[in-house]
Design a protein around this motif. Sequence first.
Motif, mmCIF file in Angstrom:
data_model
loop_
_atom_site.group_PDB
_atom_site.id
_atom_site.type_symbol
_atom_site.label_atom_id
_atom_site.label_comp_id
_atom_site.label_asym_id
_atom_site.label_seq_id
_atom_site.Cartn_x
_atom_site.Cartn_y
_atom_site.Cartn_z
ATOM 1 N N TRP A 1 43.832 -32.023 -8.780
ATOM 2 C CA TRP A 1 42.954 -31.051 -8.128
ATOM 3 C C TRP A 1 41.498 -31.493 -8.181
ATOM 4 N N ASP A 2 41.279 -32.786 -7.928
ATOM 5 C CA ASP A 2 39.918 -33.295 -7.965
ATOM 6 C C ASP A 2 39.057 -32.707 -6.852
ATOM 7 N N GLN A 3 39.682 -32.181 -5.782
ATOM 8 C CA GLN A 3 38.882 -31.537 -4.724
ATOM 9 C C GLN A 3 38.173 -30.299 -5.255
ATOM 10 N N HIS A 4 38.676 -29.762 -6.348
ATOM 11 C CA HIS A 4 38.027 -28.576 -6.912
ATOM 12 C C HIS A 4 37.205 -28.898 -8.159
ATOM 13 N N CYS B 1 29.551 -19.255 -0.327
ATOM 14 C CA CYS B 1 30.677 -19.896 0.352
ATOM 15 C C CYS B 1 30.733 -19.606 1.850
ATOM 16 N N HIS B 2 30.011 -18.584 2.316
ATOM 17 C CA HIS B 2 30.105 -18.171 3.719
ATOM 18 C C HIS B 2 28.746 -18.193 4.392
ATOM 19 N N ASN B 3 28.749 -18.528 5.672
ATOM 20 C CA ASN B 3 27.555 -18.381 6.495
ATOM 21 C C ASN B 3 27.570 -16.970 7.060
ATOM 22 N N SER B 4 26.512 -16.208 6.776
ATOM 23 C CA SER B 4 26.504 -14.813 7.200
ATOM 24 C C SER B 4 26.472 -14.661 8.714
ATOM 25 N N ALA C 1 29.798 -26.228 2.052
ATOM 26 C CA ALA C 1 30.885 -27.035 1.487
ATOM 27 C C ALA C 1 31.600 -26.307 0.350
ATOM 28 N N GLN C 2 30.901 -25.378 -0.304
ATOM 29 C CA GLN C 2 31.523 -24.677 -1.428
ATOM 30 C C GLN C 2 32.746 -23.881 -1.010
ATOM 31 N N ARG C 3 32.811 -23.510 0.259
ATOM 32 C CA ARG C 3 33.974 -22.729 0.703
ATOM 33 C C ARG C 3 35.246 -23.577 0.623
ATOM 34 N N THR C 4 35.157 -24.840 0.998
ATOM 35 C CA THR C 4 36.313 -25.728 0.884
ATOM 36 C C THR C 4 36.695 -25.927 -0.575
ATOM 37 N N THR C 5 35.697 -26.079 -1.437
ATOM 38 C CA THR C 5 35.971 -26.210 -2.866
ATOM 39 C C THR C 5 36.691 -24.969 -3.388
ATOM 40 N N ALA C 6 36.248 -23.792 -2.954
ATOM 41 C CA ALA C 6 36.889 -22.549 -3.377
ATOM 42 C C ALA C 6 38.306 -22.442 -2.826
ATOM 43 N N TRP C 7 38.509 -22.908 -1.604
ATOM 44 C CA TRP C 7 39.853 -22.899 -0.993
ATOM 45 C C TRP C 7 40.840 -23.651 -1.878
ATOM 46 N N HIS C 8 40.441 -24.832 -2.328
ATOM 47 C CA HIS C 8 41.307 -25.604 -3.217
ATOM 48 C C HIS C 8 41.455 -24.908 -4.569
ATOM 49 N N TYR D 1 28.356 -20.686 -11.623
ATOM 50 C CA TYR D 1 28.850 -21.264 -10.365
ATOM 51 C C TYR D 1 29.663 -22.535 -10.597
ATOM 52 N N LYS D 2 29.375 -23.245 -11.693
ATOM 53 C CA LYS D 2 30.216 -24.326 -12.182
ATOM 54 C C LYS D 2 30.492 -24.048 -13.656
ATOM 55 N N PRO D 3 31.737 -24.245 -14.117
ATOM 56 C CA PRO D 3 32.005 -24.021 -15.536
ATOM 57 C C PRO D 3 31.055 -24.843 -16.401
ATOM 58 N N LEU D 4 30.529 -24.212 -17.442
ATOM 59 C CA LEU D 4 29.577 -24.855 -18.345
ATOM 60 C C LEU D 4 28.360 -25.384 -17.590
ATOM 61 N N TYR D 5 28.071 -24.759 -16.435
ATOM 62 C CA TYR D 5 26.945 -25.147 -15.587
ATOM 63 C C TYR D 5 26.969 -26.629 -15.225
#
Length: 373
Positions: A150-153, A262-265, A276-283, A327-331
């Motif tokens: 799961w390196d994409q995440h 993750c979203h463009n309003s 790009a964070q939306r793709t990371t969240a998808w994975h 937003y990232k574990p352990l920042y």
Amino acid sequence: MNDKTAWSNFWLGLGGAVAAVVGVGIVSTFEWPDTESVQVGHRGNGMVQVYNQVALANQVAETSFPEPEPVDEPFGLSAGEIYENVQVLGHLDVADFNRLMLAITSWVAPEEQGCLYCHAEGEALSSDSLYTKRVARRMIQMTMTVNQEWDQHVAPTGVTCYTCHRGQPVPDNIWFLDPGQWRGAGIVGNPAGQNMPATAAGLSSLPADPFVAFLQDDPANIRVAGLEALPDGNRTSIKQTEWTYSLMMHMSTSLGVNCTFCHNSRSFSDWEQSPAQRTTAWHGLRMVSSLNETYLDPLQGEYPAIRLGPTGDAPKANCATCHQGAYKPLYGYSMIGDYPSLAAYGPPELQDPPMPMPAADGTGGEASPATSQ
């Protein structure tokens, strides 16, 4: 003073006392708006992240990073040659193996128990009599799977046992199946999991349990925005939409961000306009679902009753288990470089129970999203 005046003064005094108590309660729980707005997208689109400076500073201050264990010279023999019943890490040089065992002890075991948390006192180290050792073995395999498949995440930061445990035998953020005590139809009907303020749903009136639907095996479709106009397009109900919104609230609070992370309003559903964070969240969502199905749920039979949920199920993971408000574990602090043995599988013939092997494309068997959620 007549009786009427006395009663009037009494009620005025009582009212004043109640108002004072309520006022103190409100002031003591008020979150002062010491916020900072950070522009993350095009102006006019509402692409802004809003951070509470005090809360963020407190959380960063509470985030600690353990010093890596000293690296010893290779011993020249594998752990499997020195020790008995080393089912997952037997391929490691015994020096690396011992170093990793010390690290895992500090990451997971209570200080008063240390090695005895997994190894029964008075028994050989090879003994599997404690459930904690059997569970830890499977958790090591799960950590390897996250880093390998799961390196994409998780790339390039990676994960270790400490990512979730933070020095505790049980991570702070786990979940169990909802016992359903509120689901019976009563005078107000079936609440459908709503109106029960829960941290998972951001203390809103949204469904209190978005995890069963989306973070277990065979997860439901998260998308609620149709790709075609009615009557031939979207048939998603308001109830389904509320469950999706509950999951989004969970992700927002777990990562300490708002929706535009993750979203463009301008168009929440359009992948091409999303960060790009939306793709990371998808994975990430698919990763958590897979880990619950493959590793965590099947451990139910290993745990004593005290470690199981109200319905007897095993503890499971969600986004907060790793992120814990960041937003990232352990920042973003990476520990995997200090413990590369957790970054990849050992030889498959040495794995007992066997570990799933990564897909040929290295994606864990799933393609990246295109237009679906």
